[in-house]
Design an enzyme around this catalytic site. Structure first.
Site, PDB file in Angstrom:
ATOM      1  N   GLY A 198     -10.111  -0.940   4.417  1.00 24.70           N
ATOM      2  CA  GLY A 198     -10.559   0.450   4.431  1.00 24.70           C
ATOM      3  C   GLY A 198      -9.490   1.457   4.041  1.00 24.70           C
ATOM      4  O   GLY A 198      -9.399   2.544   4.628  1.00 24.70           O
TER       5      GLY A 198
ATOM      6  N   GLY B   3      -9.655 -13.910  -4.514  1.00 24.16           N
ATOM      7  CA  GLY B   3      -9.075 -15.229  -4.711  1.00 24.16           C
ATOM      8  C   GLY B   3      -9.936 -16.111  -5.584  1.00 24.16           C
ATOM      9  O   GLY B   3     -10.769 -15.645  -6.366  1.00 24.16           O
TER      10      GLY B   3
ATOM     11  N   SER C  60     -13.692  -0.282  -4.362  1.00 24.87           N
ATOM     12  CA  SER C  60     -13.530  -0.978  -3.086  1.00 24.87           C
ATOM     13  C   SER C  60     -14.866  -0.978  -2.349  1.00 24.87           C
ATOM     14  O   SER C  60     -15.528   0.056  -2.266  1.00 24.87           O
ATOM     15  CB  SER C  60     -12.477  -0.286  -2.217  1.00 24.87           C
ATOM     16  OG  SER C  60     -12.535  -0.804  -0.900  1.00 24.87           O
TER      17      SER C  60
ATOM     18  N   LYS D 154       0.806  -1.224   0.000  1.00 23.95           N
ATOM     19  CA  LYS D 154       0.000   0.000   0.000  1.00 23.95           C
ATOM     20  C   LYS D 154       0.838   1.272   0.000  1.00 23.95           C
ATOM     21  O   LYS D 154       0.434   2.292  -0.554  1.00 23.95           O
ATOM     22  CB  LYS D 154      -0.934   0.017   1.214  1.00 23.95           C
ATOM     23  CG  LYS D 154      -2.048  -1.016   1.156  1.00 23.95           C
ATOM     24  CD  LYS D 154      -2.846  -1.031   2.443  1.00 23.95           C
ATOM     25  CE  LYS D 154      -3.974  -2.047   2.413  1.00 23.95           C
ATOM     26  NZ  LYS D 154      -5.063  -1.680   1.512  1.00 23.95           N
TER      27      LYS D 154
END
Length: 336
Positions: free
Chosen positions: A114, A268, A175, A66
């Site tokens: 988040g 996945g 997201s 990230k």
């Protein structure tokens, strides 16, 4: 074999602690003899996409690194491209822990992280220090406390700060873990956002003397009509690429499994089939007008090939990498 042993140890730990430990080890081992645990020489399989040359079509998806702390380590593993982020204008802690869960029997992960990150300025400093040969993508998002109606401003702030250092910029509006974010995928909200990003791209291209392509990352939980509308917006606004897909909220294929009830996005193998269907639908709508990066359940050469046969020019791995390690990258690239 080495990764299988390491995975056994990591999987004894809480999922987020294991992730943090892996990042620390990649940082610690990089440039030392210990990087032989993951360094690998892979054959060149060059792909031209979005005006860039990728040394091979296998990339690391956003979310693993990230803050851009391990670019050199992932470069050493042979990835054709590495996408760091998602990064936001200001640092933010993300959601409460626990927020990351393995569904081992399904080779899946549920996360509700988040957008936890140290902020765009921190990421840029890490990118500036890194030495790498792969294409670098930087994935940008909005802060949780930024009202959705002001969301475009966060993307523009991030875009301005990362533009000079990115090979391409990924715009994350899909997201499920930032309230309201997915609403930016629809109708006028999407058109307005893409129009503003495109104007900023033109301004920054002139300022820096280079064109950095923009790719939009979309969700798997979209109807065919919604995908068609997104494609219209992508073409209308001359966006350079589309990344399909993010994580899913659907739990149908993992119902009853341990952790399946946890809130968040599922990634996945359980999302493999749906993400490939979205890639196929995008390709039907877009043809050769703009390239598709396929992501979601890429855990083998066969899974990567299926994404490509559906219309993806490039693929990305994340959860498959957690379960199979750097050998997954080698297996896909060598068999292409």
């Amino acid at each position: 074999m080495l990764y299988r042993l390491a995975r056994t140890g990591f999987f004894q730990l809480d999922a987020e602690k294991a992730h943090d430990l892996a990042i620390k080890n990649f940082q610690r081992f990089n440039g030392t003899p210990l990087d032989l645990f993951y360094r690998q020489q892979l054959p060149n399989r060059p792909v031209e996409c979005m005006g860039l040359t990728f040394r091979n079509p296998v990339g690391l998806a956003a979310g693993l690194d990230k803050n851009g702390e391990c670019i050199e380590a992932f470069d050493a593993m042979g990835f054709g491209f590495v996408e760091v982020g998602t990064v936001t204008p200001r640092p933010q802690p993300g959601n409460d822990k626990p927020r990351l869960f393995r569904l081992v029997e399904a080779e899946g992960i549920i996360n509700r992280m988040g957008f936890n990150n140290l902020g765009v300025d921190h990421l840029v400093e890490n990118v500036k220090k890194a030495k790498y040969n792969c294409v670098l993508g930087i994935n940008i998002g909005k802060n949780k406390d930024t009202p959705i109606e002001n969301g475009a401003e966060d993307y523009l702030i991030c875009m301005e700060k990362v533009y000079e250092y990115a090979g391409y910029i990924a715009v994350n509006i899909s997201s499920p873990n930032t309230p309201g974010l997915r609403s930016l995928q629809y109708g006028e909200a999407l058109d307005e956002l893409l129009s503003e990003l495109k104007a900023k791209q033109a301004e920054l291209a002139e300022k820096h003397g280079k064109y950095v392509p923009l790719a939009l990352k979309i969700a798997p939980d979209l109807s065919d009509d919604e995908i068609s509308q997104i494609c219209e917006s992508l073409i209308k606004n001359n966006i350079d690429g589309v990344i399909a897909t993010n994580t899913t909220l659907d739990r149908t294929v993992v119902e009853g499994m341990k952790h399946a009830h946890e809130a968040g996005g599922l990634s996945g193998r359980p999302v493999q089939s749906r993400s490939t269907e979205v890639v196929r639908k995008l390709h039907q709508e877009l043809g050769d007008k703009l390239p598709i990066i396929g992501v979601g359940g890429v855990d083998s050469y066969v899974a990567a090939k299926e994404k490509m046969m559906a219309g993806a020019q490039l693929v990305q791995v994340y959860t498959g990498f957690i379960y199979h390690g750097p050998g997954l990258v080698r297996d896909i690239v060598k068999n292409l």
